[in-house]
Design an enzyme around this catalytic site. Sequence first.
Site, short mmCIF file in Angstrom:
data_model
loop_
_atom_site.label_atom_id
_atom_site.label_comp_id
_atom_site.label_asym_id
_atom_site.label_seq_id
_atom_site.Cartn_x
_atom_site.Cartn_y
_atom_site.Cartn_z
N ARG A 27 3.20 29.81 -72.85
CA ARG A 27 4.39 29.24 -72.21
C ARG A 27 5.50 30.28 -72.04
O ARG A 27 6.68 29.94 -72.14
CB ARG A 27 4.94 28.03 -72.97
N ARG A 31 11.00 26.84 -70.46
CA ARG A 31 12.36 26.29 -70.53
C ARG A 31 13.30 27.05 -71.46
O ARG A 31 14.49 26.78 -71.47
CB ARG A 31 12.30 24.82 -70.97
N ARG A 40 13.45 25.93 -61.67
CA ARG A 40 12.94 24.56 -61.72
C ARG A 40 13.93 23.60 -61.05
O ARG A 40 13.51 22.68 -60.34
CB ARG A 40 12.68 24.14 -63.17
N ASP A 77 -0.29 23.70 -64.70
CA ASP A 77 -0.38 22.69 -65.75
C ASP A 77 -1.85 22.34 -65.97
O ASP A 77 -2.64 22.41 -65.02
CB ASP A 77 0.40 21.43 -65.35
N TYR A 154 -5.99 12.57 -71.88
CA TYR A 154 -4.91 12.11 -70.99
C TYR A 154 -5.43 11.09 -69.98
O TYR A 154 -4.74 10.12 -69.65
CB TYR A 154 -4.30 13.31 -70.24
#
Length: 354
Positions: A27, A31, A40, A77, A154
Amino acid sequence: MAELKNDRYLRALLKQPVDRTPIWMMRQAGRYLPEYKATRAEAGDFMSLCKNKELACEVTLQPLRRYDLDAAILFSDILTVPDAMGLGLYFEAGEGPRFERPTDTIDAIKKLAVPDPELELGYVMDAVSTIRRELKGEVPLIGFSGSPWTLATYMVEGGSSKAFEKIKKMAYEEPATLHLLLDKLADSVTLYLNAQIANGAQSVMIFDSWGGALSHHAYREFSLRYMQKIVDGLTRQAEGRQVPVTLFTKGGGLWLEAMAETGCDALGLDWTVDIGDARRRVGEKVALQGNMDPSVLYASPERIHQEVEQILASYGEGTGHVFNLGHGIHQHVNPEHAGAFINSVHELSKQYHK
């Protein structure tokens, strides 16, 4: 394609000599970086960022402008594959990813088609080729996918889960149904990763984020078996080079020997494993990636330095170690602490590569 100027990461994965331990961060485009937040915001939402090749390229390159890293990783992703299978991926504020149409019945699973990566996932391939071009050979590009088991969690649960009730019920009551889903996912991931390699990815990684939720025997049946199928089907040579494959099961320290038998080139380790013990267990079979606890980056640069020193000493001399975190970098980490981490690896690792 431009000549690769820094192949330290690829060499370490193949256990070839290097001058210092290569480093990248899971990552690393994320963020914790103010420049990522700005891009973003420009994209509007997460999936719009993933689907815009210029913006996906921009956020992939941002950490490389800030830090001296040895690899770039595709910004995407793991849930792109189930989304391409028609499940209707969306992100709920504060709840993470959700699917409009979960695949929790045999009928739903039978209807799933294996997506064509150049069509339904063409935006990912556009991002790969754009990033590869813009890297100009500075460092290698890592492609990735989620593992079949992790993607299935998921898809069956309809989103994130803590107890995995639906999919574990399926595993124990209707194993044939789950195997059908996992088999389709293994085929999908193999095609997807091979397409990333064809478009310029120079190494690939399979993220088995939730394999550690399984029992000892269930892990081999429902997770490792399908990662093995993918490894067997991957393109392992491109552009005159070997394309290394890394498997990472979070919470998978129990199964390192079995994972090393798959024929992959490297194993990712989370922070619950001592990297020196892991090296002794797998011998010369595979390289190791990891494995500092991302939370160490909340500490002072001095404390980060100590932790890096300890992990390098535990691994010991020689090649076959790619330094990384044991999972993704946390969003509230001070970017300067990430810089201190990377600089510590550069400074301290040279002595292990004489």
